[in-house]
Design an enzyme around this catalytic site. Sequence first.
Site, PDB file in Angstrom:
ATOM      1  N   LYS A   1     170.844  53.005  38.233  1.00 56.87           N
ATOM      2  CA  LYS A   1     170.288  52.896  37.048  1.00 56.87           C
ATOM      3  C   LYS A   1     170.463  54.024  36.443  1.00 56.87           C
ATOM      4  CE  LYS A   1     169.240  48.843  36.687  1.00 56.87           C
ATOM      5  NZ  LYS A   1     169.069  47.872  38.113  1.00 56.87           N
TER       6      LYS A   1
ATOM      7  N   ARG B   1     163.118  40.479  43.418  1.00 59.11           N
ATOM      8  CA  ARG B   1     163.875  41.057  43.173  1.00 59.11           C
ATOM      9  C   ARG B   1     165.364  40.738  42.549  1.00 59.11           C
ATOM     10  NH1 ARG B   1     162.184  46.702  43.153  1.00 59.11           N
ATOM     11  NH2 ARG B   1     163.070  47.154  41.333  1.00 59.11           N
TER      12      ARG B   1
ATOM     13  N   ARG C   1     156.212  52.052  43.728  1.00 60.90           N
ATOM     14  CA  ARG C   1     156.083  51.572  43.059  1.00 60.90           C
ATOM     15  C   ARG C   1     155.582  49.792  43.436  1.00 60.90           C
ATOM     16  NH1 ARG C   1     161.198  51.178  38.914  1.00 60.90           N
ATOM     17  NH2 ARG C   1     161.405  49.421  39.319  1.00 60.90           N
TER      18      ARG C   1
ATOM     19  N   ARG D   1     169.307  41.735  30.691  1.00 61.58           N
ATOM     20  CA  ARG D   1     168.987  41.298  32.593  1.00 61.58           C
ATOM     21  C   ARG D   1     169.732  39.454  32.403  1.00 61.58           C
ATOM     22  NH1 ARG D   1     166.244  45.014  34.796  1.00 61.58           N
ATOM     23  NH2 ARG D   1     165.379  45.060  36.335  1.00 61.58           N
TER      24      ARG D   1
END
Length: 225
Positions: free
Chosen positions: A17, A175, A164, A95
Amino acid sequence: MRELSRLILIGPPGAGKGTQAQRLAAELDGLHLSTGDLFRANVRNETPLGLKAKGYMDRGELVPDDVVLAMVEDKLAATFPPGRTARFVLDGFPRTVVQAEALDQMLMRRGELLEQVFLLDVPRAELMRRLAGRLTCSACGKVAPASDPVRTHCPACGGLFAVRPDDRPETVTRRLEVYEAQTAPVVDYYRKDGRLAVIDGMGDVADVAQRLAAGVGAAASGGPA
Ligand code: AP5
């Protein structure tokens, strides 16, 4: 052919994305609005918003809707003051169905509509592979280019590339679960009202960009994407 101004890229973690939204926003001369990037900038700067969001992000959970919505509304209002047409590509927002409904209302109050949503479709094994290999700049958040064989320092700011915090395998798994539970219903929300187009997210970045551009062209001319 009408010109598209307000688009969303949706998809699971690692679908590409951010990579594609940045390019697409530049092509459309619009704002690339990534809620993940905004949160990470706030975490780096240790703002009250960043301190609030950090725990959720590190656990791979979603930041509460009210916090996200206030941040997005402020950003849109600041970038597109009254009288200026909003042009954007949203990445990582909405989301939840609550966020999707709130976005429609936010835009309606401005007299604008969200025109098209593109779902980047990538199988789970490839998502895991991409996230396991991603390095991001700890100073500015830029993703290390896959084409850079060394990938130690960020070419944009000189900061150090690092993993990250939420790209550790156990957090990636969480996630992906959160995506299925809370964001997959958002895909259905847009599918039901005909605003969704599915783009094959496999292959080179340039190939995906080309498919996306074709999807934008099809949506602009009112045909199937
Ligand atoms: P966010 O930053 O939005 O994370 P995400 O949705 O999990 O997406 P990613 O950034 O991991 O992946 P991407 O799809 O952008 O892929 P990318 O282009 O980087 O959110 C992080 C957290 O913030 C959330 O977990 C939550 O806590 C919070 N948050 C954010 N928004 C929120 C909201 N609206 N509500 C509540 N909480 C929110 O690509 C991945 C890697 O693959 C890169 O290394 C890239 O170089 C590579 N790559 C890209 N395309 C290709 C390709 N075609 N081939 C090979 N490699 C590729």
